[in-house]
Scaffold this motif. Sequence first.
Motif, PDB file in Angstrom:
ATOM      1  N   ASN A 287       0.794  -1.197  -0.097  1.00 40.42           N
ATOM      2  CA  ASN A 287      -0.123  -0.083   0.017  1.00 40.42           C
ATOM      3  C   ASN A 287       0.914   1.227   0.049  1.00 40.42           C
ATOM      4  N   TYR A 288       1.923   1.169   0.800  1.00 41.00           N
ATOM      5  CA  TYR A 288       2.901   2.470   0.804  1.00 41.00           C
ATOM      6  C   TYR A 288       3.445   2.878  -0.742  1.00 41.00           C
ATOM      7  N   LEU A 289       3.919   1.498  -1.254  1.00 36.79           N
ATOM      8  CA  LEU A 289       4.523   1.749  -2.498  1.00 36.79           C
ATOM      9  C   LEU A 289       3.439   2.065  -3.498  1.00 36.79           C
ATOM     10  N   LEU A 290       2.054   1.823  -3.440  1.00 34.79           N
ATOM     11  CA  LEU A 290       1.410   2.087  -4.408  1.00 34.79           C
ATOM     12  C   LEU A 290       0.537   3.496  -4.013  1.00 34.79           C
TER      13      LEU A 290
ATOM     14  N   VAL B  76      -1.600   7.573   1.606  1.00 37.32           N
ATOM     15  CA  VAL B  76      -1.912   5.819   1.681  1.00 37.32           C
ATOM     16  C   VAL B  76      -3.274   5.284   1.938  1.00 37.32           C
ATOM     17  N   ILE B  77      -3.566   4.585   1.295  1.00 37.47           N
ATOM     18  CA  ILE B  77      -4.821   3.685   1.703  1.00 37.47           C
ATOM     19  C   ILE B  77      -4.523   2.459   1.313  1.00 37.47           C
TER      20      ILE B  77
ATOM     21  N   SER C  42      -5.361   9.994  -5.056  1.00 38.63           N
ATOM     22  CA  SER C  42      -6.339  10.773  -4.064  1.00 38.63           C
ATOM     23  C   SER C  42      -7.380  11.675  -5.201  1.00 38.63           C
ATOM     24  N   ALA C  43      -8.363  11.945  -4.333  1.00 37.82           N
ATOM     25  CA  ALA C  43      -9.207  12.766  -5.323  1.00 37.82           C
ATOM     26  C   ALA C  43      -8.853  14.256  -5.648  1.00 37.82           C
ATOM     27  N   SER C  44      -8.025  15.092  -4.953  1.00 39.88           N
ATOM     28  CA  SER C  44      -7.345  16.126  -5.470  1.00 39.88           C
ATOM     29  C   SER C  44      -6.590  15.943  -6.353  1.00 39.88           C
TER      30      SER C  44
ATOM     31  N   GLY D 234      -8.878   2.857  -4.564  1.00 39.85           N
ATOM     32  CA  GLY D 234      -7.906   1.785  -4.203  1.00 39.85           C
ATOM     33  C   GLY D 234      -8.230   0.646  -5.013  1.00 39.85           C
ATOM     34  N   ASN D 235      -9.011   0.626  -5.971  1.00 39.24           N
ATOM     35  CA  ASN D 235      -9.457  -0.553  -6.823  1.00 39.24           C
ATOM     36  C   ASN D 235      -8.732  -0.679  -8.100  1.00 39.24           C
ATOM     37  N   ALA D 236      -7.935  -0.011  -8.533  1.00 40.93           N
ATOM     38  CA  ALA D 236      -7.155  -0.016  -9.814  1.00 40.93           C
ATOM     39  C   ALA D 236      -5.629   0.298  -9.681  1.00 40.93           C
ATOM     40  N   ILE D 237      -4.897  -0.232 -10.657  1.00 45.19           N
ATOM     41  CA  ILE D 237      -3.519  -0.033 -10.752  1.00 45.19           C
ATOM     42  C   ILE D 237      -3.343  -0.089 -12.471  1.00 45.19           C
TER      43      ILE D 237
END
Length: 174
Positions: A65-68, A76-77, A108-110, A131-134
């Motif tokens: 999560n941190y890397l992404l 982070v999320i 993030s949204a911003s 947090g559902n896409a990469i």
Amino acid sequence: MPKRLNKLLAAVAVTTCFAVAGLAPVVAGGETRTISLIHIHTGEGLTITYKKDGQYIPSAMRQINYLLRDWRKDQVISIDPRTIDLVWELHEDLGSHEPIHIVCGYRSASTNAFLHRIGRHVAKESQHIRGNAIDFYFPDVPTQKIRNIALVSQVGGVGYYRSAGGPTGLFHVA
């Protein structure tokens, strides 16, 4: 009641015999998964076992999560573990031997709004925000091949961007 108890005891006896003989039945999805990631914007890399015996390892998931994270905001999320599994499965199925090159994980949204304002083609309700896409690519596998396999397998939401990302393009799963 005795009939169910007899079935239960028989099942326990069979499982115990297999275990003693070293032939314990394999639990579906009980594999161990190790993933190698490189974030192209931060240069950070990570090789980590994130799933063992079919269970996610919380400390490994935190590192992923941190890397992404949204590297622009350093936020982070939790990335959906199924999305990470999907990328891992594609990597394995296609026989890639190079680390997965991450272009974008969480956004993030911003950050998403900023990218939209400057003309990047990002969805207003992007799955990256949740947090559902990469977005990623495998440097040793043509992105078009990844796209075709993902489409045939009907996995998640699939996006393919020929001109973005690495030398083979950019792939998006959600």
